[in-house]
Scaffold this active site. Structure first.
Site, PDB file in Angstrom:
ATOM      1  N   TYR A 190       0.818  -1.216   0.000  1.00 25.33           N
ATOM      2  CA  TYR A 190       0.000   0.000   0.000  1.00 25.33           C
ATOM      3  C   TYR A 190       0.854   1.269   0.000  1.00 25.33           C
ATOM      4  O   TYR A 190       0.358   2.360   0.227  1.00 25.33           O
ATOM      5  CB  TYR A 190      -0.927   0.024   1.222  1.00 25.33           C
ATOM      6  CG  TYR A 190      -2.046  -0.984   1.184  1.00 25.33           C
ATOM      7  CD1 TYR A 190      -2.286  -1.772   0.066  1.00 25.33           C
ATOM      8  CD2 TYR A 190      -2.881  -1.140   2.282  1.00 25.33           C
ATOM      9  CE1 TYR A 190      -3.322  -2.708   0.055  1.00 25.33           C
ATOM     10  CE2 TYR A 190      -3.923  -2.062   2.281  1.00 25.33           C
ATOM     11  CZ  TYR A 190      -4.125  -2.842   1.162  1.00 25.33           C
ATOM     12  OH  TYR A 190      -5.155  -3.752   1.160  1.00 25.33           O
ATOM     13  N   LYS A 243       4.636 -13.641   5.724  1.00 23.70           N
ATOM     14  CA  LYS A 243       4.845 -14.671   4.713  1.00 23.70           C
ATOM     15  C   LYS A 243       6.316 -14.619   4.309  1.00 23.70           C
ATOM     16  O   LYS A 243       6.663 -14.512   3.126  1.00 23.70           O
ATOM     17  CB  LYS A 243       3.886 -14.387   3.538  1.00 23.70           C
ATOM     18  CG  LYS A 243       3.792 -15.478   2.516  1.00 23.70           C
ATOM     19  CD  LYS A 243       2.822 -16.589   2.855  1.00 23.70           C
ATOM     20  CE  LYS A 243       2.930 -17.665   1.793  1.00 23.70           C
ATOM     21  NZ  LYS A 243       2.100 -18.845   2.038  1.00 23.70           N
ATOM     22  N   ASP A 256      -1.283 -17.266   5.371  1.00 20.50           N
ATOM     23  CA  ASP A 256      -2.331 -18.137   4.818  1.00 20.50           C
ATOM     24  C   ASP A 256      -2.812 -19.130   5.885  1.00 20.50           C
ATOM     25  O   ASP A 256      -4.014 -19.364   6.044  1.00 20.50           O
ATOM     26  CB  ASP A 256      -1.851 -18.855   3.545  1.00 20.50           C
ATOM     27  CG  ASP A 256      -0.446 -19.430   3.658  1.00 20.50           C
ATOM     28  OD1 ASP A 256       0.219 -19.228   4.707  1.00 20.50           O
ATOM     29  OD2 ASP A 256      -0.003 -20.090   2.705  1.00 20.50           O
ATOM     30  N   ASP A 274      -5.165  -5.729   6.666  1.00 21.70           N
ATOM     31  CA  ASP A 274      -6.404  -5.271   6.058  1.00 21.70           C
ATOM     32  C   ASP A 274      -7.334  -6.454   5.802  1.00 21.70           C
ATOM     33  O   ASP A 274      -8.485  -6.485   6.230  1.00 21.70           O
ATOM     34  CB  ASP A 274      -6.069  -4.536   4.743  1.00 21.70           C
ATOM     35  CG  ASP A 274      -7.262  -3.819   4.154  1.00 21.70           C
ATOM     36  OD1 ASP A 274      -8.304  -3.695   4.835  1.00 21.70           O
ATOM     37  OD2 ASP A 274      -7.158  -3.362   2.999  1.00 21.70           O
ATOM     38  N   ASP A 326     -10.737  -7.877   8.115  1.00 20.00           N
ATOM     39  CA  ASP A 326     -12.083  -7.988   7.512  1.00 20.00           C
ATOM     40  C   ASP A 326     -12.604  -9.414   7.649  1.00 20.00           C
ATOM     41  O   ASP A 326     -13.801  -9.629   7.862  1.00 20.00           O
ATOM     42  CB  ASP A 326     -12.062  -7.586   6.034  1.00 20.00           C
ATOM     43  CG  ASP A 326     -12.264  -6.085   5.825  1.00 20.00           C
ATOM     44  OD1 ASP A 326     -11.839  -5.298   6.692  1.00 20.00           O
ATOM     45  OD2 ASP A 326     -12.856  -5.698   4.798  1.00 20.00           O
TER      46      ASP A 326
HETATM   47 MG    MG Z   1     -10.288  -2.765   4.393  1.00 17.34          MG
END
Ligand code: MG
Ligand code: NAI
Length: 329
Positions: A120, A167, A199, A223, A227
């Site tokens: 990001y 990871k 994962d 992120d 969620d």
């Molecule tokens: Mg989000």
């Protein structure tokens, strides 16, 4: 308190849930001043930018900002606002509440998400109409700052360790550096973190979220996995978050503008009111923060409830019920 709190409702249900949270803060009678600023799609149309300079300047100057959500322009609003508070960590608690239907009612964990780097960082390029690339940024400084925060946070939540999610087996350099920096800081601070590959974490948290408590992760993993945890606890209407910098904080629900219900007055204000509780805690009003959380929990358990939780109450009904149930020690 003589703090000025910057308030940015934004678009969609932000215009409904942010005023609800301001009502709750006002009811506490702490002497806050509220300064309202605009951002989002509706501003972009009028002003040619979704984030007017005075909005950004106000956030840069204030100790605390309460933000709702922005629509299509979300990235152009929230990323600059997070950097306006120099936010290096996004704190995202995911808790199930009695009375709310949850896939995993035993869930109670908090994500500490790196908030400036990784994929990001904005380092993307379209090389041709066939090929695009992105650069994944990891710095030792940002990783250490997150780890320092995590170590201090453990005391607040009375826990002695955290889980690092990464990871590094595949992204040996970027997540490798992240992992190394986090472990170095933890070792210095006498903390022994667990580690789980990202994962594997996704599977394990679904099967048994009680294995995890405080979860430290890079930006993208934080992120997505937070969620996912929202799904485990019964939806986005309940999840608050805090973007914290060294001196300032920006508090916002995890959800967006909910265009499907915007304007109907039925948005669940809980996520934003819980974000306001995180704001209170950041400003040092711990008893008031607990009182707000307690009132939200009580209303979630007994109702009234908004339609997303199976009820037929309005945003105002829920907010009014929360205000009635404060019990500040
Ligand atoms: Mg989000
Ligand atoms: P969303 O979170 O707005 O909505 C997803 C679903 O959850 C919808 O069915 C909505 O009705 C429901 N929902 C969300 N919050 C709720 C609440 N408080 N009460 C009751 N129901 C609630 O996510 P979506 O639909 O992916 O995005 C809609 C818009 O929001 C997009 O334009 C997106 O860019 C923006 N967005 C902005 C964010 C921000 O400003 N931080 C974060 C996420 C999305």
């Amino acid at each position: 308190g003589d703090e000025t709190i910057v308030v940015i409702p934004g678009d969609g249900i932000g215009q409904e849930v942010v005023p609800a949270a301001v009502d709750v803060l006002e009811a506490l009678d702490l002497g806050f001043e509220f300064a309202s600023y605009e951002a989002g799609d509706h501003v972009a149309e009028e002003r040619g930018t979704p984030l007017p300079a005075e909005t950004r300047a106000a956030v840069e100057a204030a100790e605390a900002t309460l933000f709702g959500a922005a629509g299509e322009t979300a990235a152009d609003v929230i990323l600059p606002l997070r950097s306006a508070v120099d936010s290096f960590v996004n704190v995202r608690p995911a808790r199930a509440y009695p009375g709310v239907d949850a896939v995993r009612p035993e869930t109670d964990l908090v994500f500490l998400r790196e908030n400036t780097e990784g994929v990001y960082a904005g380092l993307e390029h379209r090389l041709s109409d066939q090929v695009a690339t992105g650069t994944r940024l990891t710095t030792r400084a940002a990783s250490e700052r997150l780890a320092e925060f995590a170590c201090s946070y453990l005391a607040d939540v009375e826990t002695d360790s955290f889980t690092v999610v990464h990871k590094a087996n595949v992204m040996g350099e970027t997540d490798g550096l992240f992992r190394e920096a986090v472990f170095d800081v933890a070792t210095d601070r006498g903390v022994e973190p667990d580690e789980v590959l990202m994962d594997a974490f996704a599977t394990r948290v679904c099967l048994d979220p009680t294995q995890f408590d405080v979860v430290v992760c890079p930006n993208l993993a934080g992120d997505v996995l937070s969620d996912l945890a929202a799904g485990l606890v019964g939806g986005l209407g309940l999840l608050p978050s805090a973007n914290l910098g060294p001196e300032r904080g920006l508090f916002e629900p995890v959800h967006g503008t909910a265009p499907d219900i915007a304007g109907e007055g039925v948005a669940n204000p809980s996520a934003t009111i819980l974000s306001a509780a995180m704001l209170l805690e950041f400003l040092g009003y711990d008893a008031e923060a607990r009182a707000v959380r307690g009132a939200v929990e009580s209303v979630l358990e007994s109702g009234p409830r908004t339609p997303d939780l199976g009820g037929d109450a309005t945003t105002d009904d829920v907010t009014g019920a929360i205000v009635e149930r404060f019990d500040v020690e």
